[in-house]
Design an enzyme around this catalytic site. Structure first.
Site, PDB file in Angstrom:
ATOM      1  N   SER A  33       0.861  -1.260  -0.009  1.00 33.84           N
ATOM      2  CA  SER A  33      -0.024   0.082  -0.055  1.00 33.84           C
ATOM      3  C   SER A  33       0.933   1.328  -0.047  1.00 33.84           C
ATOM      4  O   SER A  33       2.114   1.157   0.133  1.00 33.84           O
ATOM      5  CB  SER A  33      -0.951   0.018   1.385  1.00 33.84           C
ATOM      6  N   LYS A  34       0.220   2.390  -0.235  1.00 35.66           N
ATOM      7  CA  LYS A  34       1.003   3.550  -0.461  1.00 35.66           C
ATOM      8  C   LYS A  34       1.959   3.810   0.839  1.00 35.66           C
ATOM      9  O   LYS A  34       2.727   4.662   0.655  1.00 35.66           O
ATOM     10  CB  LYS A  34       0.115   4.800  -0.402  1.00 35.66           C
ATOM     11  N   ARG A  35       1.566   3.381   2.000  1.00 34.25           N
ATOM     12  CA  ARG A  35       2.603   3.796   3.341  1.00 34.25           C
ATOM     13  C   ARG A  35       3.932   2.910   2.961  1.00 34.25           C
ATOM     14  O   ARG A  35       4.746   3.437   3.688  1.00 34.25           O
ATOM     15  CB  ARG A  35       1.794   3.160   4.395  1.00 34.25           C
TER      16      ARG A  35
END
Ligand code: GLU
Length: 493
Positions: free
Chosen positions: A260-262
Site C-alpha cells: 500500500s501507499k504507506r
C-alpha cells in the site's frame, strides 16, 4: 487450437497499480509467446467508484510501459479500450436468457431485509448465504411487489446451474498457475448479476465480455479465485465455452502486508514520476512470480517473452523489494544512451536556469553526475551546485568539518591566488591541480585528498560529489574562484 486471446480488465477506481501492471505484463507475454491477442477492457460498471481521470491514467500508463493492446474501438486511428459502460445495451439480452432457462430469478428483497438475513447469520456464527427467499415467487407475488414500487435485482441461481452441469456440489477447475482448485458451491449464495437499477455486476459483465471477446485464457490475481467459480457457472449456464484460468500470487510489501501507499509508490505513474524507468519497472515486475531459466535477471520484455511459460509461474506470493527495484533502476539508467538520458533528465531540472550552461557544459555535467543515479529524480540534487553562478550554498557539514580547518584555509588561499593564472580547461586544470596537491604534500604534509576536499567544499558546498576537476571546468574560472574566495575566513589584521 483457436487463437489465444487474453485481456487485462482494470477497474478505473484508482491509478494503474503496479500489481495490475504485472498482470498486464503476464497477459501480454502470454499473448506474445502464443502469437495471440492482448486486449484492454475498462471495467467501469461501478459508476460511483470510477472516474475518467483513472481511465486516462490506466491508458497512459500501459502505453508508457509499452504494453500495447492489439484491438479495440477506433479512436483517432488508434485502438481505444473496450469500455463496459459503453456496452450496457449488450448485457440485458443474456440476463433474459438466464431468466428463461431458469438459471436466474428476480429478487425483490430490500437492503433492510438482506441486512436482517446477514445479522441472523452472524448471530448464528454462520457464513452468510442468501436465503433464496425470492427463488420461487409466483407471477402474482411479483406483480404485488412491483405494485409496491419495488424494483427487482436479478440473482443467479447457483445450485441450479451447479446441478445442471456437475455431478456434485463441488466445482473444480484446473488453474494454469495453481493446479486443481475446487470449492463447494453450497457456500456460494445466489448472487446478484444485475442490480435493480439495471447495471450489471462485475461477475456477470466479466463473463459476457470474456465470452463475446472470445477470451481463451483469463490471467489475473488470486484475489479473483472465489469469483472464478461464479463465473464458470455463468459461462456454462449460457452455453459459452469456459476459458482457461490462471491466478497469480499476490504482491506483498517487504513487511508481508498488502502493498500500500504507506510502503512507497504503488501506482505506475507515481513510480515514473519519482524517476523510475518503465524498462526497469517491467523487468522488475516480471520477476515477481517468474524466474528466467538462465538465472539472468536483467532482461528486456522480448527476452522475457521468449523464455516465458505460464505454468512455471510461482503460485506463491511475491515480495515487492523496493531496494531491488532501485538497484535495477540504477542499472537501466547506466545503460541509457547519453542523448536519451539527457532528454529524460530535463523533466527533473526545471528548477534550474539551464541557459547558465553551454550545451557542451550541460553534456559534461550529465556525464560526470549520471553514475550514482538510482532514480532519474536524483539528478535534481546531484547538479544543484552547477547553478547559481559565483554563489553556492555551503552545507553545514562542509563548513564545520572541512572549511574551518587551517589546512583548508591554507589550500583555498593558495588556490585563489594561483588559480588566477591558470588556463581554465579541464585538461590543464588536471595537471595544475596535480602539481598543486603534490606541493602541499611536500611542503606541509597535507594529504592530496584533503587538499581537494577543501576545494570541493568551497566550490560545491558539499563534501562529496562528481569529478572535481570537471566541475571546476564547467563552472569556469571566475565562478570557481569567487566561490573559493567566499569560503576564506577573514581574520582581523
Ligand atoms: N476488473 C477487475 C479488477 O480490476 C479484474 C477482472 C478480471 O480480471 O477478471 O480487479
Amino acid at each position: 487450437m483457436s487463437e489465444v486471446r487474453v485481456r487485462i480488465a482494470p477497474s478505473p477506481s484508482g491509478n494503474l497499480h503496479i500489481g495490475t501492471a504485472r498482470t498486464a505484463l503476464f497477459n501480454y507475454l502470454f499473448a506474445k509467446k502464443n502469437n495471440g491477442k492482448f486486449i484492454l477492457r475498462i471495467e467501469d460498471t461501478d459508476a460511483e467508484r470510477t472516474s475518467q481521470e483513472y481511465v486516462d491514467n490506466i491508458f497512459d500508463s500501459l502505453k508508457a510501459l509499452g504494453l500495447n493492446w492489439d484491438e479495440g474501438p477506433d479512436v483517432g486511428g488508434n485502438y481505444g479500450p473496450y469500455t463496459q459502460s459503453e456496452r450496457f445495451d449488450i448485457y440485458p439480452k443474456y440476463i433474459q436468457q438466464l431468466l428463461d432457462k431458469g438459471f436466474a430469478y428476480e429478487c425483490f428483497c430490500t437492503p433492510e431485509e438482506l441486512e436482517a438475513e446477514k445479522e441472523e447469520a452472524t448471530k448464528n456464527k454462520k457464513a452468510y448465504v442468501y436465503s433464496k427467499k425470492c427463488e420461487n415467487l409466483t407471477e402474482d407475488e411479483k406483480a404485488k411487489l412491483r405494485a409496491e414500487g419495488r424494483k427487482p435485482a436479478i440473482r443467479f441461481n447457483v445450485s441450479k446451474a451447479q446441478k445442471a452441469f456437475h455431478d456434485s456440489s463441488v466445482l473444480e477447475f484446473e488453474d494454469m498457475v495453481k493446479g486443481k482448485l475446487h470449492m463447494d458451491t453450497n457456500l456460494i449464495g445466489d448472487f446478484v448479476i444485475m442490480k435493480s437499477n439495471g447495471t450489471p455486476t462485475y461477475n456477470y459483465a466479466v463473463v459476457i465480455d470474456d465470452a463475446l471477446m472470445h477470451i481463451t485464457h483469463v490471467i489475473r490475481g488470486e484475489d479473483h479465485i472465489s469469483n472464478t467459480y461464479k463465473q464458470i457457472l455463468i459461462f456454462e449456464a449460457l452455453g459459452f465455452e469456459v476459458p482457461k484460468f490462471g491466478h497469480l500470487g499476490m504482491i506483498l510489501a517487504p513487511d508481508r502486508s498488502k502493498l500500500s501507499k504507506r510502503h512507497g509508490a504503488t501506482a505506475v505513474s507515481d513510480f515514473v514520476e519519482q524517476g523510475y524507468l518503465t524498462e526497469a519497472l517491467l523487468n522488475f515486475v516480471a520477476l515477481l512470480g517468474w524466474s528466467p531459466s538462465d538465472g539472468q535477471e536483467i532482461k528486456s520484455v522480448d527476452e522475457i517473452a521468449a523464455d516465458f511459460r505460464i505454468n512455471e509461474i510461482s503460485s506463491s506470493n511475491s515480495i515487492f523489494e523496493y531496494d531491488k527495484l532501485k538497484w535495477m533502476n540504477s542499472h537501466y539508467i547506466k545503460m541509457l544512451p547519453m542523448d536519451v538520458l539527457k532528454e529524460k533528465l530535463k523533466k527533473y531540472l526545471t528548477k534550474y536556469d539551464l541557459s547558465e550552461l553551454t550545451p557542451e557544459q550541460f553534456d559534461r555535467m550529465i556525464e560526470i553526475t549520471r553514475e550514482p543515479l538510482v532514480l532519474l529524480s536524483d539528478i535534481t540534487d546531484a547538479v544543484s551546485y552547477f547553478f547559481g553562478g559565483d554563489k553556492v550554498e555551503v552545507d553545514p557539514k562542509a563548513k564545520e568539518e572541512v572549511l574551518s580547518t587551517e589546512l583548508s584555509q591554507d589550500v583555498l588561499k593558495a588556490f585563489v591566488e594561483q588559480g588566477e593564472t591558470w588556463e581554465w580547461t579541464e585538461e590543464n586544470l588536471h595537471e595544475k591541480l596535480e602539481v598543486f596537491r603534490a606541493k602541499f604534500k611536500e611542503e606541509k604534509g597535507y594529504k592530496p585528498k584533503f587538499t581537494m576536499w577543501a576545494i570541493r567544499a568551497a566550490v560545491t558546498g558539499r563534501t562529496c560529489g562528481a569529478d572535481m576537476v570537471a566541475i571546476l571546468a564547467i563552472l569556469g574560472k571566475e565562478n570557481s574562484l569567487k566561490r573559493a574566495r567566499a569560503s576564506i575566513i577573514k581574520t582581523a589584521v
